[in-house]
Design a protein around this motif. Structure first.
Motif, PDB file in Angstrom:
ATOM      1  N   ALA A 146      13.273  -1.287 -19.963  1.00 55.23           N
ATOM      2  CA  ALA A 146      14.370  -1.942 -19.243  1.00 55.23           C
ATOM      3  C   ALA A 146      14.714  -1.209 -17.952  1.00 55.23           C
ATOM      4  CB  ALA A 146      15.597  -2.044 -20.141  1.00 55.23           C
ATOM      5  N   LEU A 147      14.410   0.076 -17.883  1.00 53.48           N
ATOM      6  CA  LEU A 147      14.688   0.852 -16.678  1.00 53.48           C
ATOM      7  C   LEU A 147      14.020   0.254 -15.442  1.00 53.48           C
ATOM      8  CD1 LEU A 147      15.936   3.350 -15.330  1.00 53.48           C
ATOM      9  CD2 LEU A 147      13.883   4.621 -16.012  1.00 53.48           C
ATOM     10  N   ALA A 148      12.836  -0.306 -15.611  1.00 56.93           N
ATOM     11  CA  ALA A 148      12.121  -0.890 -14.465  1.00 56.93           C
ATOM     12  C   ALA A 148      12.935  -2.016 -13.835  1.00 56.93           C
ATOM     13  CB  ALA A 148      10.747  -1.391 -14.901  1.00 56.93           C
ATOM     14  N   GLU A 149      13.392  -2.942 -14.644  1.00 60.56           N
ATOM     15  CA  GLU A 149      14.189  -4.055 -14.114  1.00 60.56           C
ATOM     16  C   GLU A 149      15.514  -3.563 -13.557  1.00 60.56           C
ATOM     17  OE1 GLU A 149      14.208  -7.892 -16.126  1.00 60.56           O
ATOM     18  OE2 GLU A 149      12.765  -7.063 -17.549  1.00 60.56           O
ATOM     19  N   ASP A 150      16.133  -2.586 -14.242  1.00 55.73           N
ATOM     20  CA  ASP A 150      17.390  -2.028 -13.755  1.00 55.73           C
ATOM     21  C   ASP A 150      17.203  -1.383 -12.385  1.00 55.73           C
ATOM     22  OD1 ASP A 150      18.562  -2.834 -16.128  1.00 55.73           O
ATOM     23  OD2 ASP A 150      18.592  -0.823 -17.022  1.00 55.73           O
ATOM     24  N   MET A 151      16.105  -0.687 -12.206  1.00 53.22           N
ATOM     25  CA  MET A 151      15.814  -0.023 -10.933  1.00 53.22           C
ATOM     26  C   MET A 151      15.677  -1.051  -9.811  1.00 53.22           C
ATOM     27  SD  MET A 151      15.244   2.841  -9.314  1.00 53.22           S
ATOM     28  CE  MET A 151      15.061   3.967 -10.697  1.00 53.22           C
ATOM     29  N   LEU A 152      14.936  -2.123 -10.068  1.00 53.63           N
ATOM     30  CA  LEU A 152      14.752  -3.159  -9.051  1.00 53.63           C
ATOM     31  C   LEU A 152      16.078  -3.839  -8.713  1.00 53.63           C
ATOM     32  CD1 LEU A 152      11.417  -4.738 -10.337  1.00 53.63           C
ATOM     33  CD2 LEU A 152      11.714  -3.103  -8.462  1.00 53.63           C
ATOM     34  N   ALA A 153      16.877  -4.138  -9.731  1.00 52.33           N
ATOM     35  CA  ALA A 153      18.169  -4.801  -9.506  1.00 52.33           C
ATOM     36  C   ALA A 153      19.114  -3.902  -8.723  1.00 52.33           C
ATOM     37  CB  ALA A 153      18.786  -5.194 -10.841  1.00 52.33           C
ATOM     38  N   ALA A 176       0.827  -1.212   0.000  1.00 51.79           N
ATOM     39  CA  ALA A 176       0.000   0.000   0.000  1.00 51.79           C
ATOM     40  C   ALA A 176       0.859   1.259   0.000  1.00 51.79           C
ATOM     41  CB  ALA A 176      -0.918   0.004   1.218  1.00 51.79           C
ATOM     42  N   ALA A 177       2.039   1.194   0.597  1.00 50.71           N
ATOM     43  CA  ALA A 177       2.913   2.369   0.636  1.00 50.71           C
ATOM     44  C   ALA A 177       3.246   2.836  -0.767  1.00 50.71           C
ATOM     45  CB  ALA A 177       4.186   2.058   1.412  1.00 50.71           C
ATOM     46  N   VAL A 178       3.452   1.904  -1.669  1.00 45.37           N
ATOM     47  CA  VAL A 178       3.754   2.235  -3.065  1.00 45.37           C
ATOM     48  C   VAL A 178       2.475   2.590  -3.813  1.00 45.37           C
ATOM     49  CG1 VAL A 178       4.630   1.320  -5.254  1.00 45.37           C
ATOM     50  CG2 VAL A 178       5.768   0.708  -3.125  1.00 45.37           C
ATOM     51  N   ALA A 179       1.499   1.723  -3.736  1.00 49.88           N
ATOM     52  CA  ALA A 179       0.287   1.860  -4.555  1.00 49.88           C
ATOM     53  C   ALA A 179      -0.489   3.136  -4.269  1.00 49.88           C
ATOM     54  CB  ALA A 179      -0.614   0.638  -4.352  1.00 49.88           C
ATOM     55  N   THR A 191      14.499   3.689  -0.244  1.00 56.54           N
ATOM     56  CA  THR A 191      15.064   3.023  -1.422  1.00 56.54           C
ATOM     57  C   THR A 191      14.143   1.897  -1.882  1.00 56.54           C
ATOM     58  OG1 THR A 191      17.323   3.551  -0.763  1.00 56.54           O
ATOM     59  CG2 THR A 191      17.046   1.702  -2.287  1.00 56.54           C
ATOM     60  N   LEU A 192      13.675   1.097  -0.946  1.00 56.31           N
ATOM     61  CA  LEU A 192      12.799  -0.026  -1.272  1.00 56.31           C
ATOM     62  C   LEU A 192      11.514   0.446  -1.941  1.00 56.31           C
ATOM     63  CD1 LEU A 192      12.550  -3.231  -0.573  1.00 56.31           C
ATOM     64  CD2 LEU A 192      10.929  -2.416   1.148  1.00 56.31           C
ATOM     65  N   VAL A 193      10.811   1.338  -1.270  1.00 55.85           N
ATOM     66  CA  VAL A 193       9.515   1.824  -1.755  1.00 55.85           C
ATOM     67  C   VAL A 193       9.696   2.682  -3.011  1.00 55.85           C
ATOM     68  CG1 VAL A 193       7.524   3.268  -1.164  1.00 55.85           C
ATOM     69  CG2 VAL A 193       8.430   1.639   0.505  1.00 55.85           C
ATOM     70  N   GLY A 194      10.712   3.522  -3.008  1.00 59.92           N
ATOM     71  CA  GLY A 194      10.970   4.374  -4.164  1.00 59.92           C
ATOM     72  C   GLY A 194      11.307   3.579  -5.412  1.00 59.92           C
ATOM     73  N   ALA A 195      12.114   2.537  -5.251  1.00 58.32           N
ATOM     74  CA  ALA A 195      12.478   1.706  -6.397  1.00 58.32           C
ATOM     75  C   ALA A 195      11.249   1.044  -7.005  1.00 58.32           C
ATOM     76  CB  ALA A 195      13.504   0.648  -5.984  1.00 58.32           C
ATOM     77  N   MET A 196      10.349   0.547  -6.160  1.00 57.98           N
ATOM     78  CA  MET A 196       9.141  -0.088  -6.686  1.00 57.98           C
ATOM     79  C   MET A 196       8.230   0.939  -7.344  1.00 57.98           C
ATOM     80  SD  MET A 196       7.387  -2.719  -7.439  1.00 57.98           S
ATOM     81  CE  MET A 196       8.468  -3.932  -6.692  1.00 57.98           C
TER      82      MET A 196
END
Length: 198
Positions: free
Chosen positions: A179-186, A110-113, A164-169
């Motif tokens: 590809a930026l999405a996967e790069d961000m998560l990695a 919920a923090a992200v959504a 970092t966790l919430v911001g990345a998601m």
């Protein structure tokens, strides 16, 4: 008869809260109508005000429910990891920073959504305080994974790491399909689980 009616009303209310928690995370607080919320619970629009005084009341309850679901997941993962802080952190980070979580906001954090919606809500809306309380609980849980001896420093590190966790998601969802999405998560996984996490 009255008891059966009361039990049925409680089941309906539960179904509405459950469906709303998912729909609000998927489509935002303003992206779904009362009729759609009721339809998601398999009910008609007309019964809404028999259960809730307003959509604002339901939004606060649904937000609370979403944070409670996440808190239960995190609690189970932390317990399974035992007292090992790296294992505890891995148990939170690994399932969180995934494309599966990215593409399923209705069942996710919920923090992200809800962050964007909550930021636009007036300060007096009940959902804002519910969100703040839910996020504070996330901070408390995350602090268990931080090994700093000084409580003030441990909290600062927890806040930065949780951001970092919430911001990345959040960014991964906004850039999904690129590809930026996967790069961000990695990159966030490496930041939170690698040498820099210490």
């Amino acid at each position: 008869m009255a008891r059966a009616s009361r039990e049925q009303a409680e089941k309906h209310r539960e179904a509405i809260e459950q469906a709303s928690s998912k729909l609000f995370r998927e489509r935002g607080l303003n992206g779904v109508s009362v009729a759609e919320l009721m339809g998601g619970a398999g009910l008609t629009h007309g019964g809404f005000y028999g259960h809730f005084s307003s959509k604002d009341e339901l939004a606060a309850l649904a937000c609370k429910r979403a944070f409670e679901e996440s808190a239960r997941r995190w609690s189970r993962r932390l317990e399974r990891a035992g007292g090992d802080q790296h294992a505890m952190r891995s148990s939170l980070v690994e399932p969180y920073l995934t494309l599966a979580h990215c593409t399923n906001p209705g069942d996710g954090c919920a923090a992200v959504a809800l962050a964007g919606d909550i930021a636009r809500e007036p300060a007096d809306k009940p959902v804002r305080q519910v969100y703040i309380d839910g996020f504070k609980h996330m901070v408390d849980d995350w602090m268990k994974t931080v090994g700093h001896a000084d409580p003030a420093e441990r909290r600062k590190l927890a806040l930065a790491q949780l951001a970092t966790l919430v911001g990345a998601m959040t960014i991964a969802r906004a850039t999904e399909g690129d590809a930026l999405a996967e790069d961000m998560l990695a990159a966030a996984r490496e930041m939170l689980l690698g040498p820099l996490a210490q």
